[in-house]
Each structure stands twice: as structure tokens, then as C-alpha cells.
Scaffold this motif. Structure first.
Motif, mmCIF file in Angstrom:
data_model
loop_
_atom_site.group_PDB
_atom_site.id
_atom_site.type_symbol
_atom_site.label_atom_id
_atom_site.label_comp_id
_atom_site.label_asym_id
_atom_site.label_seq_id
_atom_site.Cartn_x
_atom_site.Cartn_y
_atom_site.Cartn_z
ATOM 1 N N ALA A 10 13.216 -104.937 -119.058
ATOM 2 C CA ALA A 10 12.330 -103.777 -119.219
ATOM 3 C C ALA A 10 12.551 -103.115 -120.569
ATOM 4 O O ALA A 10 11.597 -102.743 -121.269
ATOM 5 N N VAL A 11 13.806 -102.967 -120.970
ATOM 6 C CA VAL A 11 14.110 -102.352 -122.260
ATOM 7 C C VAL A 11 13.618 -103.241 -123.405
ATOM 8 O O VAL A 11 13.092 -102.749 -124.412
ATOM 9 N N LEU A 12 13.759 -104.560 -123.256
ATOM 10 C CA LEU A 12 13.263 -105.486 -124.279
ATOM 11 C C LEU A 12 11.753 -105.343 -124.445
ATOM 12 O O LEU A 12 11.240 -105.318 -125.573
ATOM 13 N N GLN A 13 11.049 -105.220 -123.341
ATOM 14 C CA GLN A 13 9.601 -105.039 -123.414
ATOM 15 C C GLN A 13 9.252 -103.722 -124.101
ATOM 16 O O GLN A 13 8.353 -103.662 -124.947
ATOM 17 N N ALA A 19 17.024 -106.809 -131.126
ATOM 18 C CA ALA A 19 17.817 -105.821 -131.849
ATOM 19 C C ALA A 19 17.528 -104.412 -131.343
ATOM 20 O O ALA A 19 18.444 -103.602 -131.150
ATOM 21 N N GLY A 20 16.249 -104.103 -131.118
ATOM 22 C CA GLY A 20 15.888 -102.788 -130.603
ATOM 23 C C GLY A 20 16.424 -102.555 -129.208
ATOM 24 O O GLY A 20 16.908 -101.462 -128.885
ATOM 25 N N ALA A 21 16.349 -103.590 -128.359
ATOM 26 C CA ALA A 21 16.893 -103.472 -127.003
ATOM 27 C C ALA A 21 18.396 -103.258 -127.042
ATOM 28 O O ALA A 21 18.944 -102.463 -126.275
ATOM 29 N N LEU A 25 20.356 -100.022 -125.512
ATOM 30 C CA LEU A 25 21.312 -100.214 -124.425
ATOM 31 C C LEU A 25 22.750 -99.955 -124.854
ATOM 32 O O LEU A 25 23.656 -99.911 -124.012
ATOM 33 N N GLY A 26 22.981 -99.841 -126.155
ATOM 34 C CA GLY A 26 24.335 -99.626 -126.656
ATOM 35 C C GLY A 26 25.220 -100.850 -126.547
ATOM 36 O O GLY A 26 26.431 -100.735 -126.348
ATOM 37 N N VAL A 27 24.613 -102.032 -126.677
ATOM 38 C CA VAL A 27 25.368 -103.289 -126.631
ATOM 39 C C VAL A 27 25.015 -104.105 -127.862
ATOM 40 O O VAL A 27 24.183 -103.703 -128.677
ATOM 41 N N VAL A 32 22.379 -108.900 -124.975
ATOM 42 C CA VAL A 32 20.991 -108.866 -124.508
ATOM 43 C C VAL A 32 20.480 -110.282 -124.297
ATOM 44 O O VAL A 32 19.857 -110.590 -123.275
ATOM 45 N N SER A 33 20.752 -111.173 -125.260
ATOM 46 C CA SER A 33 20.289 -112.551 -125.150
ATOM 47 C C SER A 33 20.881 -113.235 -123.919
ATOM 48 O O SER A 33 20.173 -113.947 -123.191
ATOM 49 N N ARG A 34 22.173 -113.012 -123.663
ATOM 50 C CA ARG A 34 22.811 -113.633 -122.491
ATOM 51 C C ARG A 34 22.235 -113.093 -121.191
ATOM 52 O O ARG A 34 22.034 -113.853 -120.237
#
Length: 278
Positions: A10-13, A19-21, A25-27, A32-34
């Protein structure tokens, strides 16, 4: 399925890139990719296209992400209901406001509230962008642009006056020799910038920056005349108001999500902000 992985999707969308996600998310980027790969494996579908310069969602990815965004909204709704149902003067209240209001008005105003209610926690976000109350970024928002949104309680609570300030040395120069400190292109649209451009006329706007704190520092350094919030500049002993002309004050609004309007902790913070800004 790991429900947290759906949140990452959802955050990626919403953010539009890995990078933005990751920032939201603070990671890191790899996390994110994993998480997306794990979700793809559990669902048996590719959700993103991993290209050299972007990671657009597939059709399935967009459809699932929209559902995940709805789930996220409902989760925030549950959090707000739980917060409002506490009925106590404890817990965490998140406030977002423009940086100048946070530093000059809100932080000083919270001192008395902290003394009266020591169990309250404050999370202050000094951002120029408009944080979303619906997505849980804040419980209260103080804004200098008129808010929108049917799920919010909106109240105009005051205004911020602006005037032109400089060091006494600059102020003694003939006005024709004044140079001006202004916003950069990111805030070229704000009303006070347009007023400053009209006032300056042919005189140069030759120091550009994106925030009032930098403009005040530049004015104090003798680099020119700056259009500053009076609540900030009047406290600077090294600055004087150079002319009586000034733009219209900017209105200030308080925004509370409707689910939280009766929460005691949120209400107490809102009342203190209304008093301070008024």
C-alpha cells in the motif's frame, strides 16, 4: 500471508517508488524489495515490474494495493476509535504544522499543557506539506492553507501577519538600493511571495531559500530585506521593520479528524493551540 507485507505494498502504491516507500516506512530500500517479494511468493502473482529506473505495479499489483490502502484506512479508523475511547489525559497526540508555527507558537504553548498533564506525549511534525489526518499521519493539523476533507472538523483560529524586516544598517539605505530575500521556486506560489515580488518591482530578489528560518538568518546577516512572520521577526533584537506596507495576514486553521474531536487528550491540545494562536 503476512498482513504487514500488504501494508508495504500500500505504501509503495502511495509513494510511487521503492525509495519513496522506504523513506515513508523508515527502512532501507532492500527491506521494501524483500517484503514485496515475500508477498508475491505468498500470493503466487507478480505485483511489480522491476525495471532499471522504476518499479511500476502490475495490474494485479494495483488492484491488490488499492484493497490494501482501504485496509490501511480502516486500521487507522480503529486506532482513532481506540484513542477517543480512552477518555483520559494520557497517551500520544500527534500535531503537524508549518515549521514557523511549530517553533514560534506551538512549542512555547505546550509548556503549560505539559505541566498540567505530565502523562501526555507530543509528536510534533514541522512540515510545509499537508499531512493526511485520514492516513494517520497526525491527530491535529494547523494549516495556513484552507483545509479540505469531509472527515475533518475544521475551524479558523487566527491569522499570521507579515512585514518587511532588515538590520538597521540595511534599513538606513535608500529603498532603491534594497535587495530582497525571498522564497525559492518550491514556494513561489504563496501569496506573500507574490506580494513581495510586486513590492520589489525592478529591485533584485537575489537570495532564495525555502523556509522562514533561513530567511530570518539571512536578514540578520545583513543580506537583504525579508518578508517575515511578525511573530518570528519581532523577537529578533537585530531586526527592524523597514516600512509600514505589508500583505494581508494569512489565515490559520485547526483541523481535527472527526473520530478524535471528543478525545480528551486531543481536545486539550486543540484548546491550548487555539488559545495560543488566537
Amino acid at each position: 500471508m503476512n498482513w504487514d507485507d500488504l501494508h508495504v505494498l500500500a505504501v509503495l502504491q502511495r509513494e510511487g517508488s521503492l525509495a519513496g516507500a522506504a523513506r515513508a516506512l523508515g527502512v532501507n530500500h532492500g527491506t521494501v524489495s524483500r517484503r514485496i517479494s515475500a508477498l508475491e511468493e505468498s500470493l503466487g502473482h507478480k505485483l511489480v515490474r522491476r525495471l532499471a529506473r522504476s518499479t511500476p505495479l502490475t495490474d494485479n499489483g494495483r488492484e491488490i494495493a488499492e484493497i490494501a490502502l482501504d485496509m490501511e484506512q480502516q486500521a487507522h479508523h480503529v486506532e482513532r476509535i481506540a484513542h477517543a475511547a480512552q477518555g483520559t489525559m494520557t497517551g500520544r497526540v500527534r500535531v503537524t504544522a508549518p515549521p514557523v508555527l511549530v517553533s514560534e507558537i506551538i512549542i512555547p504553548a505546550l509548556r503549560s499543557l505539559r505541566a498540567a498533564h505530565p502523562d501526555l506525549q507530543f509528536v510534533l511534525s514541522a512540515n510545509s506539506h499537508l499531512a493526511s489526518l485520514d492516513s494517520g499521519e497526525a491527530d491535529l493539523a494547523v494549516r495556513m492553507v484552507e483545509p479540505q476533507g469531509r472527515q475533518n472538523v475544521i475551524r479558523r483560529i487566527g491569522s499570521v501577519a507579515f512585514a518587511l524586516y532588515a538590520t538597521p544598517e540595511i534599513a538606513r539605505l535608500p529603498p532603491s538600493q534594497w535587495r530582497f530575500i525571498a522564497f525559492d521556486e518550491t514556494l513561489a506560489h504563496v501569496p506573500q511571495q507574490r506580494w513581495l515580488e510586486e513590492f520589489a518591482g525592478d529591485r533584485p530578489l537575489d537570495l532564495m531559500t525555502g523556509d522562514f528560518h533561513s530567511q530570518r538568518a539571512a536578514a540578520e546577516a545583513g543580506l537583504g530585506v525579508a518578508l517575515l512572520p511578525c511573530v518570528m521577526a519581532e523577537r529578533c533584537p537585530t531586526l527592524v521593520r523597514v516600512v509600514d506596507e505589508h500583505p494581508e495576514p494569512r489565515p490559520v486553521w485547526l483541523v481535527i479528524h472527526t473520530d478524535l474531536k471528543d478525545a480528551p487528550a486531543v481536545r486539550a491540545v486543540a484548546d491550548r493551540l487555539i488559545e495560543a494562536i488566537r
